[in-house]
Design a protein around this motif. Structure first.
Motif, PDB file in Angstrom:
ATOM      1  N   GLY A  80      -1.843   6.556 -27.420  1.00 16.09           N
ATOM      2  CA  GLY A  80      -3.227   7.032 -27.315  1.00 16.09           C
ATOM      3  C   GLY A  80      -3.511   7.645 -25.963  1.00 16.09           C
ATOM      4  N   ASP A  81      -3.031   7.004 -24.905  1.00 15.38           N
ATOM      5  CA  ASP A  81      -3.198   7.554 -23.550  1.00 15.38           C
ATOM      6  C   ASP A  81      -2.512   8.900 -23.419  1.00 15.38           C
ATOM      7  N   HIS A  82      -1.299   9.009 -23.960  1.00 14.55           N
ATOM      8  CA  HIS A  82      -0.574  10.278 -23.883  1.00 14.55           C
ATOM      9  C   HIS A  82      -1.351  11.386 -24.592  1.00 14.55           C
ATOM     10  N   ILE A  83      -1.855  11.082 -25.770  1.00  8.43           N
ATOM     11  CA  ILE A  83      -2.613  12.085 -26.527  1.00  8.43           C
ATOM     12  C   ILE A  83      -3.842  12.521 -25.737  1.00  8.43           C
ATOM     13  N   LYS A  84      -4.563  11.561 -25.201  1.00 12.90           N
ATOM     14  CA  LYS A  84      -5.775  11.892 -24.435  1.00 12.90           C
ATOM     15  C   LYS A  84      -5.433  12.725 -23.201  1.00 12.90           C
ATOM     16  N   LYS A  85      -4.389  12.347 -22.469  1.00 11.02           N
ATOM     17  CA  LYS A  85      -3.998  13.106 -21.278  1.00 11.02           C
ATOM     18  C   LYS A  85      -3.572  14.519 -21.627  1.00 11.02           C
ATOM     19  N   ILE A  86      -2.827  14.665 -22.716  1.00 11.10           N
ATOM     20  CA  ILE A  86      -2.403  16.000 -23.154  1.00 11.10           C
ATOM     21  C   ILE A  86      -3.631  16.836 -23.510  1.00 11.10           C
ATOM     22  N   ARG A  87      -4.525  16.242 -24.293  1.00  8.24           N
ATOM     23  CA  ARG A  87      -5.739  16.964 -24.714  1.00  8.24           C
ATOM     24  C   ARG A  87      -6.549  17.402 -23.507  1.00  8.24           C
TER      25      ARG A  87
END
Length: 113
Positions: free
Chosen positions: A10-17
Motif C-alpha cells: 500500500g505504501d509503495h502504491i501511494k508513493k508511486i501515485r
C-alpha cells in the motif's frame, strides 16, 4: 497476505501515485477500480487479489518489481530477497511464488502473441 506486506505494498502504491502527481481518482480510474478500494489498499486495510494488482500495474505503467519492492532504482531485488529471506514466512514465500508464476504466464503469453 501478512499485514506488514499489505502495508508495504500500500505504501509503495501511494508513493508511486504521489510521485507521478496523480490523485486517487485518476490512479483508480486508470486501474478500473473504485477510489475507496484504492484508498483501502494504500492504507493496508485490503488484501487485493493478484488480478487487482495486475490492473493497478498495467493501468498505471508500474513494474511488478516497483509495486512489490519500491522504486526500481532504489534497490536490487535479488539483494533484497537475500537480505530479508530470514524474515519471510512460508505463507509469504507461497504468495511470492504464486505471484512469480502468474507473472511468468503473463510474460510467456505476451511473447507468444
Amino acid at each position: 497476505m501478512n499485514g506488514s506486506v499489505l502495508i508495504t505494498i500500500g505504501d509503495h502504491i501511494k508513493k508511486i501515485r504521489e510521485s507521478r502527481g496523480l490523485n486517487q481518482e485518476t490512479f483508480a480510474a486508470n486501474a478500473d477500480i473504485s477510489v475507496s478500494y484504492l484508498s483501502e489498499i494504500e492504507n493496508g486495510r485490503k488484501n487485493p487479489r493478484i488480478t487487482i494488482l495486475y490492473k493497478i500495474c498495467t493501468g498505471n505503467d508500474i513494474s511488478a518489481d516497483e509495486l512489490l519492492f519500491g522504486h526500481e532504482d532504489e534497490l536490487d531485488i535479488i539483494e533484497m530477497i537475500y537480505n530479508n529471506s530470514d524474515k519471510l514466512t512460508i505463507h509469504d514465500i507461497d504468495i511470492i511464488t504464486d505471484y512469480l508464476k502468474g507473472l511468468r504466464s503473463i510474460l510467456e503469453n505476451r511473447e507468444n502473441k
